[in-house]
Design a protein around this motif. Structure first.
Motif, PDB file in Angstrom:
ATOM      1  N   THR A 192       9.182  16.484  12.261  1.00 47.41           N
ATOM      2  CA  THR A 192       8.012  17.267  12.486  1.00 47.41           C
ATOM      3  C   THR A 192       7.370  17.243  13.793  1.00 47.41           C
ATOM      4  N   ARG A 193       6.468  18.190  14.223  1.00 41.77           N
ATOM      5  CA  ARG A 193       6.216  18.186  15.797  1.00 41.77           C
ATOM      6  C   ARG A 193       4.499  18.383  15.624  1.00 41.77           C
ATOM      7  N   GLY A 194       3.958  17.290  16.185  1.00 37.22           N
ATOM      8  CA  GLY A 194       2.478  17.332  16.530  1.00 37.22           C
ATOM      9  C   GLY A 194       1.953  18.398  17.494  1.00 37.22           C
ATOM     10  N   LYS A 195       0.753  18.484  18.017  1.00 40.18           N
ATOM     11  CA  LYS A 195       0.330  19.419  18.659  1.00 40.18           C
ATOM     12  C   LYS A 195       0.275  18.904  20.320  1.00 40.18           C
ATOM     13  N   LYS A 196       0.402  17.694  20.736  1.00 40.01           N
ATOM     14  CA  LYS A 196       0.454  17.250  21.855  1.00 40.01           C
ATOM     15  C   LYS A 196       1.968  16.808  22.157  1.00 40.01           C
ATOM     16  N   GLU A 197       2.348  17.540  23.213  1.00 39.76           N
ATOM     17  CA  GLU A 197       3.499  17.220  23.804  1.00 39.76           C
ATOM     18  C   GLU A 197       3.567  16.814  25.340  1.00 39.76           C
ATOM     19  N   THR A 198       3.799  15.544  25.756  1.00 45.21           N
ATOM     20  CA  THR A 198       4.079  15.138  27.110  1.00 45.21           C
ATOM     21  C   THR A 198       5.369  14.723  27.486  1.00 45.21           C
ATOM     22  N   THR A 199       5.558  14.532  28.894  1.00 41.91           N
ATOM     23  CA  THR A 199       6.830  14.215  29.324  1.00 41.91           C
ATOM     24  C   THR A 199       6.887  12.722  29.820  1.00 41.91           C
ATOM     25  N   ASP A 200       5.866  11.761  29.594  1.00 40.32           N
ATOM     26  CA  ASP A 200       5.916  10.399  30.145  1.00 40.32           C
ATOM     27  C   ASP A 200       6.678   9.798  29.278  1.00 40.32           C
ATOM     28  N   HIS A 201       6.187   9.607  28.090  1.00 41.19           N
ATOM     29  CA  HIS A 201       6.766   8.736  27.009  1.00 41.19           C
ATOM     30  C   HIS A 201       7.161   9.495  25.650  1.00 41.19           C
ATOM     31  N   PRO A 202       7.863   9.208  24.639  1.00 41.64           N
ATOM     32  CA  PRO A 202       8.078   9.718  23.579  1.00 41.64           C
ATOM     33  C   PRO A 202       6.925   9.158  22.539  1.00 41.64           C
ATOM     34  N   PRO A 203       6.858   9.876  21.411  1.00 39.44           N
ATOM     35  CA  PRO A 203       5.895   9.327  20.474  1.00 39.44           C
ATOM     36  C   PRO A 203       6.356   7.641  19.885  1.00 39.44           C
ATOM     37  N   ILE A 204       5.632   7.038  19.271  1.00 39.08           N
ATOM     38  CA  ILE A 204       5.815   5.676  19.000  1.00 39.08           C
ATOM     39  C   ILE A 204       7.228   5.643  17.867  1.00 39.08           C
ATOM     40  N   TYR A 205       8.089   5.218  18.286  1.00 41.04           N
ATOM     41  CA  TYR A 205       9.136   4.965  17.097  1.00 41.04           C
ATOM     42  C   TYR A 205       9.847   3.884  17.003  1.00 41.04           C
ATOM     43  N   PRO A 206      10.426   3.124  16.254  1.00 37.00           N
ATOM     44  CA  PRO A 206      11.274   1.991  16.147  1.00 37.00           C
ATOM     45  C   PRO A 206      12.568   2.057  17.005  1.00 37.00           C
ATOM     46  N   ALA A 207      12.515   1.089  18.078  1.00 39.14           N
ATOM     47  CA  ALA A 207      13.660   1.080  18.913  1.00 39.14           C
ATOM     48  C   ALA A 207      14.778   0.173  18.553  1.00 39.14           C
ATOM     49  N   SER A 208      14.653  -0.793  17.727  1.00 39.10           N
ATOM     50  CA  SER A 208      15.917  -1.528  17.265  1.00 39.10           C
ATOM     51  C   SER A 208      15.434  -2.067  16.010  1.00 39.10           C
ATOM     52  N   LEU A 209      16.549  -2.687  15.384  1.00 39.10           N
ATOM     53  CA  LEU A 209      16.220  -3.242  14.010  1.00 39.10           C
ATOM     54  C   LEU A 209      15.835  -4.696  13.931  1.00 39.10           C
ATOM     55  N   ALA A 210      14.726  -4.967  13.180  1.00 40.92           N
ATOM     56  CA  ALA A 210      13.920  -6.127  13.377  1.00 40.92           C
ATOM     57  C   ALA A 210      14.292  -6.856  12.082  1.00 40.92           C
ATOM     58  N   LYS A 211      14.592  -8.135  12.046  1.00 47.51           N
ATOM     59  CA  LYS A 211      14.534  -8.796  10.697  1.00 47.51           C
ATOM     60  C   LYS A 211      13.399  -9.624  10.414  1.00 47.51           C
ATOM     61  N   LYS A 212      13.004  -9.774   9.110  1.00 50.00           N
ATOM     62  CA  LYS A 212      11.425 -10.055   8.688  1.00 50.00           C
ATOM     63  C   LYS A 212      11.296 -11.549   9.170  1.00 50.00           C
ATOM     64  N   SER A 213      12.379 -12.324   9.408  1.00 49.13           N
ATOM     65  CA  SER A 213      12.377 -13.385   9.831  1.00 49.13           C
ATOM     66  C   SER A 213      12.105 -13.768  11.187  1.00 49.13           C
ATOM     67  N   GLU A 214      12.311 -12.686  11.883  1.00 50.57           N
ATOM     68  CA  GLU A 214      12.103 -12.700  13.618  1.00 50.57           C
ATOM     69  C   GLU A 214      10.586 -12.366  13.850  1.00 50.57           C
ATOM     70  N   LEU A 215       9.695 -11.822  12.679  1.00 51.88           N
ATOM     71  CA  LEU A 215       8.291 -11.654  13.096  1.00 51.88           C
ATOM     72  C   LEU A 215       7.295 -12.449  12.088  1.00 51.88           C
ATOM     73  N   ASN A 216       6.120 -12.402  12.854  1.00 50.38           N
ATOM     74  CA  ASN A 216       5.290 -12.962  11.678  1.00 50.38           C
ATOM     75  C   ASN A 216       4.592 -11.989  10.804  1.00 50.38           C
ATOM     76  N   ASP A 217       3.785 -12.274   9.827  1.00 54.05           N
ATOM     77  CA  ASP A 217       3.343 -11.194   8.960  1.00 54.05           C
ATOM     78  C   ASP A 217       2.748 -10.188   9.399  1.00 54.05           C
ATOM     79  N   GLN A 218       1.637 -10.288  10.392  1.00 46.13           N
ATOM     80  CA  GLN A 218       1.183  -9.295  10.894  1.00 46.13           C
ATOM     81  C   GLN A 218       2.047  -8.385  11.884  1.00 46.13           C
ATOM     82  N   GLU A 219       2.923  -8.915  12.673  1.00 44.82           N
ATOM     83  CA  GLU A 219       3.784  -8.074  13.251  1.00 44.82           C
ATOM     84  C   GLU A 219       4.828  -7.192  12.386  1.00 44.82           C
ATOM     85  N   TRP A 220       5.054  -7.849  11.047  1.00 46.49           N
ATOM     86  CA  TRP A 220       6.123  -7.196  10.520  1.00 46.49           C
ATOM     87  C   TRP A 220       5.397  -6.039   9.743  1.00 46.49           C
TER      88      TRP A 220
END
Length: 740
Positions: free
Chosen positions: A354-382
């Protein structure tokens, strides 16, 4: 030597690990950790700690009583180091460097931080070569690509960041000083004012005024409970959802009989479009809906970013750039917690987001950059990482499909209705289940069916005032009005909490907030309107685009501020009176049940804080208060004592919901008596210094207050004695318990 400068230590460590052919060496330079690799072509990566210098006024301007607030508008601004060790390390490494690469975050703030470091290096090494790398996630691919394609430092962008610092310092310091002195609120209780903070606070206060001015209007709703052939019960409502005339509603109730006939059945299908990619505002709104404050959501997002798990969280963009290989990004999740979801998406022939209404060239929308394991993060981070992953997946999913049902019923010539909905195809909602609407199921019905009426009901209701702003909703409104930026809005809200201008979520303004906003709106309205600050935001954007010079914007901002002070000085006496009267009301917590005077937050001659009666000395009623923290008087009232509930705010801690001060005090006394009953009996002290905790110095202080022996201490009023000595009420009561 090639020196690479990252914004934070953890980012430096990750970048060095990615770029180094083997594990980089950790080397201490001026007390700071750096990371080295390539002995022959030596490369050093070091991290800063955000801004390593700050803007300030010369010390001569620090005396609030001697320097007029208006003088700060044109005062000299100096730069002082905030991290001496980092500055020392930069100078030492900078002298050796032949090439410097700025690898800070790519936005106004990050560019300014990088330029600050670069200027320190150029002061000791004027001819050093330098360049800039841009990335949106700290992953191997992004970092390798960034360093393979270095660019130039964007000094215009840094100037835009610098102009914000100057403008916010000058506006904040001068306005805060003026209002605080006018109100007589100095020290820790000063009245914070700012070009973004004050219009934002005005939005919250104005909304609260709407609520207070709201006059509820009564109305009535009519329902009937029907029973179908299978015995299933369900509710239907009269087509007139709100009856404004009670007599009309009662007439309908009178004619409702024993049966209802289905007059029409309409089935339809409704599409539910998948959401657009997360930008900062949308992310904060989604995080708020699952229980995160704006500041906490951004703090955690920043941590996830620097650890390489998500992309840069400060972005306006809602359109994924073509440079991201979407299929490859989803394939990362073919193992782990999200395997099932990833595999289903990858089975699609075309992955079209999908595409939103705002398009800029500095940074992409927020997306997951790599796979995290649940054990690597605390509850709030996960939970926030999972939110980002699921939103990312949902943007590639198909529409959800609902079956809707509209059924109309005839009851003695009156039309009633019931609406149902059933999810036929989950689509994107399977990936992103947050805040999903529930199925509203109705029994199988056909036109002409006759159903029995089991009961009928007329509900008395009244219209409700407009809702307060939640943090997510407020940030969205700030964005619409041009108040602050994606990087600063959550900090503005945090400041409103820390200054005790608001409490709770949705945000509720305190009486202090009312006093400040009402004085400003009446006598200096410019500072409470969004127009002025949004104009400055636009000007800062133009600096970043190279369309206007920083000096011109700073000059214009000082002229605007000078006009604000002209309003102040024209109404100086009125502003002072308005603020002092409003702030006095902020201390009122109720009416004394003993004499009918106001109960107020007060201080004794020695500084001890308590709730006292305005009728003193004729009325001695008083209640103790905690020694520290700001007292927030809420609008909730104790039914038994008629006193407003209070909260205690301490910086860095969760608010303490103390509740009714009198109930709290009585409960404390009961617990102390219970504790005393459990203790073994001890002999009664003979001398005052025999009481545990009373030494010679304290005994002398008590004697000065008229307490020279054990009997006098036992009979003393703990609160009055606290007022006269500055000793806490709790401590005095413990001494009295030790005597009994």
């Amino acid at each position: 030597m090639h020196l690479i400068i990252a914004e934070k230590h953890i980012a430096a460590k990750r970048i060095a690990t990615i770029l180094a052919p083997t594990k980089p060496k950790q080397v201490r330079v001026s007390g700071m950790d750096t990371y080295e690799y390539n002995d022959e072509d030596r490369t050093v990566v070091m991290g800063l700690s955000g801004h390593i210098v700050q803007l300030d006024f010369p010390k001569a301007y620090n005396n609030w009583q001697k320097v007029e607030s208006r003088e700060l508008i044109d005062a000299e601004i100096i730069t002082t180091p905030t991290h001496v060790k980092i500055v020392s390390a930069l100078k030492k490494l900078g002298k050796e460097a032949t090439h410097v690469t700025i690898a800070t975050d790519y936005d106004r703030e990050g560019e300014l931080i990088g330029v600050e470091a670069l200027e320190i290096i150029r002061n000791v090494n004027p001819d050093v070569k330098f360049d800039r790398v841009f990335y949106s996630a700290i992953t191997k691919k992004e970092i390798d690509d960034a360093f393979a394609n270095p660019a130039s430092v964007d000094f215009d962008l840094a100037d835009a960041g610098h102009s914000r610092q100057v403008i916010d310092l000058v506006w904040g310091a001068s306005l805060t000083r003026y209002l605080s002195i006018s109100a007589g609120r100095l020290g820790k209780l000063f009245l914070s004012v700012g070009r973004v903070q004050s219009p934002t606070l005005a939005l919250i206060v104005d909304k609260e005024k709407e609520r207070q001015d709201f006059v509820p209007k009564p109305y009535w709703e009519i329902y009937a409970t029907l029973k179908d052939k299978s015995g299933e019960l369900f509710n239907v409502q009269h087509k007139t959802q709100k009856f404004w005339d009670k007599e009309e509603a009662e007439k309908v109730m009178d004619i409702i009989g024993d049966n209802a006939t289905v007059s029409s059945v309409e089935k339809a299908k409704k599409k539910d479009k998948p959401p657009t990619p997360f930008n900062t505002t949308e992310f904060i709104g989604a995080a708020s809906s699952i229980g995160y404050s704006a500041a906490n959501a951004m703090r955690i997002a920043e941590s996830l970013y620097t650890n390489g798990f998500i992309s840069y969280p400060r972005t306006d963009n809602t359109v994924y750039p073509e440079s991201i290989d979407m299929r490859a990004q989803i394939e990362i999740f073919k193992k782990g917690t999200f395997k099932e979801y990833a595999e289903k998406l990858l089975a699609k022939e075309n992955l079209v987001p999908t595409r939103g209404k705002k398009e800029t060239t500095d940074h992409p929308p927020i997306y997951p950059a790599s796979l995290a394991k649940k054990s690597e993060l605390n509850d709030q981070e996960w939970k926030l990482y999972e939110l980002v992953v699921r939103r990312f997946f949902a943007t590639f999913a198909e529409e959800a499909e609902w079956e809707t049902l509209k059924v109309r019923f005839d009851i003695e010539g009156e039309e009633f209705k019931a609406n149902g909905a059933r999810l036929l195809h989950a689509g994107w909602r399977w990936y992103y289940p947050y805040n999903a609407p529930q199925d509203r199921l109705l029994p199988a019905l056909e036109e002409g069916d006759v159903l029995s009426i089991k009961s009928k009901e007329m509900l008395d209701k009244e219209t409700q005032p407009p809702g307060r702003y939640g943090q997510g909703r407020l940030i969205k409104l700030m964005e619409e009005l041009g108040l602050g930026t994606k990087a600063t809005r959550h900090d503005i809200i945090s400041k409103l909490y820390s200054r005790a201008y608001v409490h709770g979520n949705p945000l509720q303004p305190t009486k202090t907030a009312f006093a400040v906003v009402e004085a400003l709106e009446k006598y200096a309205p410019t500072i409470t309107k969004h127009d002025m600050t949004s104009k400055l935001e636009e000007d800062m954007d133009r600096i970043a685009e190279g369309k206007i010079k920083e000096d011109k914007v700073l000059k214009e901002s000082r002229k605007m501020l000078d006009n604000v002070f002209a309003e102040f000085e024209e109404n100086a006496e009125n502003i002072s009176e308005s603020l002092r009267a409003g702030l006095r009301e902020d201390k009122v917590i109720g009416i004394c049940q003993e004499c009918g005077s106001k109960l107020m937050v007060r201080r004794s001659k020695r500084g001890a804080r308590f709730i006292g009666c305005e009728g003193y000395p004729d009325c001695n009623f008083s209640l103790p208060l905690p020694k520290s923290g700001q007292v927030i008087v809420t609008d909730k009232t104790c039914e038994e004592h008629g006193i407003n509930h209070i909260k205690i705010i301490n910086a860095g801690k969760r608010p303490w919901e103390l509740g009714c001060p009198q109930c709290n005090f009585l409960e404390w006394k009961r617990s102390q008596e219970e504790e005393k009953r459990k203790q073994p009996e001890t002999p009664r002290p003979e001398n005052i210094t025999d009481v545990p905790g009373i030494g010679k110095v304290t005994a002398k202080k008590l004697e000065e207050a008229g307490i020279s022996n054990v009997n006098e201490l036992e009979e003393a009023d703990a609160i009055e004695l606290s007022k006269n000595t500055g000793i806490s009420v709790g401590k005095i009561m413990k001494w009295q318990e030790a005597i009994e």
